[in-house]
Motif scaffolding. Sequence first.
Motif, short mmCIF file in Angstrom:
data_model
loop_
_atom_site.label_atom_id
_atom_site.label_comp_id
_atom_site.label_asym_id
_atom_site.label_seq_id
_atom_site.Cartn_x
_atom_site.Cartn_y
_atom_site.Cartn_z
N VAL A 3 0.85 -1.19 0.00
CA VAL A 3 0.00 0.00 0.00
C VAL A 3 0.89 1.24 0.00
N TYR A 66 -7.22 3.66 0.11
CA TYR A 66 -5.76 3.52 0.09
C TYR A 66 -5.27 3.25 -1.33
N VAL A 68 -2.65 1.90 -4.22
CA VAL A 68 -1.64 0.90 -4.55
C VAL A 68 -0.94 1.32 -5.84
N PHE A 117 -9.59 0.44 -2.17
CA PHE A 117 -8.22 0.44 -2.68
C PHE A 117 -8.27 0.87 -4.14
N ALA A 194 2.37 2.03 5.77
CA ALA A 194 2.35 1.68 4.36
C ALA A 194 3.78 1.81 3.83
#
Length: 312
Positions: A3, A66, A68, A117, A194
């Motif tokens: 992440v 979050y 990626v 995500f 992260a």
Amino acid sequence: MGVKALGYVVIESVDPARWDRFLCELVGAMRAPDGADGAMLFRVDERVFRMRIERGARDHFTAAGYEVADAAALDALADAIAAAGRPVERGSADLAASRGVTGLIRTSDPAGNGLEFYHGDSAADTPFVSPLGIDHFVTGDQGMGHAVFSAPNFDECVAFYQDVVGFHPTDMPRFYFGGGGPDDPGMGFAFMHADNGRHHSIALGEGPVPPSGAVHIMLQLPNLLEVGKAHDRMKAMGYPESATLGQHFNDETVGFYVQTPAGFDLEIGCDSLVIDPASWEVTQHIGISQWGHEWAWQKAMKEAQMNAAAAE
């Protein structure tokens, strides 16, 4: 798989207008143009928004979003979450556009806390200008800040975030609010980072999920002067103080907590520790705060004891 950072939060509100006063006049966020669906959007940097307030039937924290690395990382994460037995919803093009991203998935952790995500972020066309003259919030590679959830199935949730999602443990303490005696089992906490220098981008506390849907989120101001001014504004505007000014042991943040219109807290702080995520060794602090941070529940207990003593 990992992440990058906390990108945004989504909040449901019965009366979204309350958030305009809270975020713009207290926090110093910038009101962005509303979303195509009428959602209120707020900025604290160059990103199109960091807080999305949707009109709904309750006041509730809907999801933390979050980021990626790319589409392949998102696909791999979606497969891993599904394999772990959690529901995964692939976001439509319209949903992705509403978040200012290229693609996303929606899911929840084993306690039911809402998560999104995504990959492919976007910036606004205009510079960030705080209505309160705040020069900047600390974001960049560290992301928006952090989100804190609660989980009765604590160990299961910690395993989900570490083994399935890809967060990394930073500080894994157990706090004893009852003094640590034989009748005090303590409460587990997990602070996880992260793939950036922020001490934690997500944290979990052992306990029931609150009605508000989250424990708190955190925004970082550039210095103590701005934190102090925000603290004064909170008092002048009549917002409930959840914790007085103080400094944490683990991430060294100096700040305070205020109750948001949805019932969860907002931590407003500065001078947070920046870690090296590649070489960090997990800590286990024995206390929450080095100084300050008297919580509202502690004040209430003291007042009740004083009233009981006065009545005797």
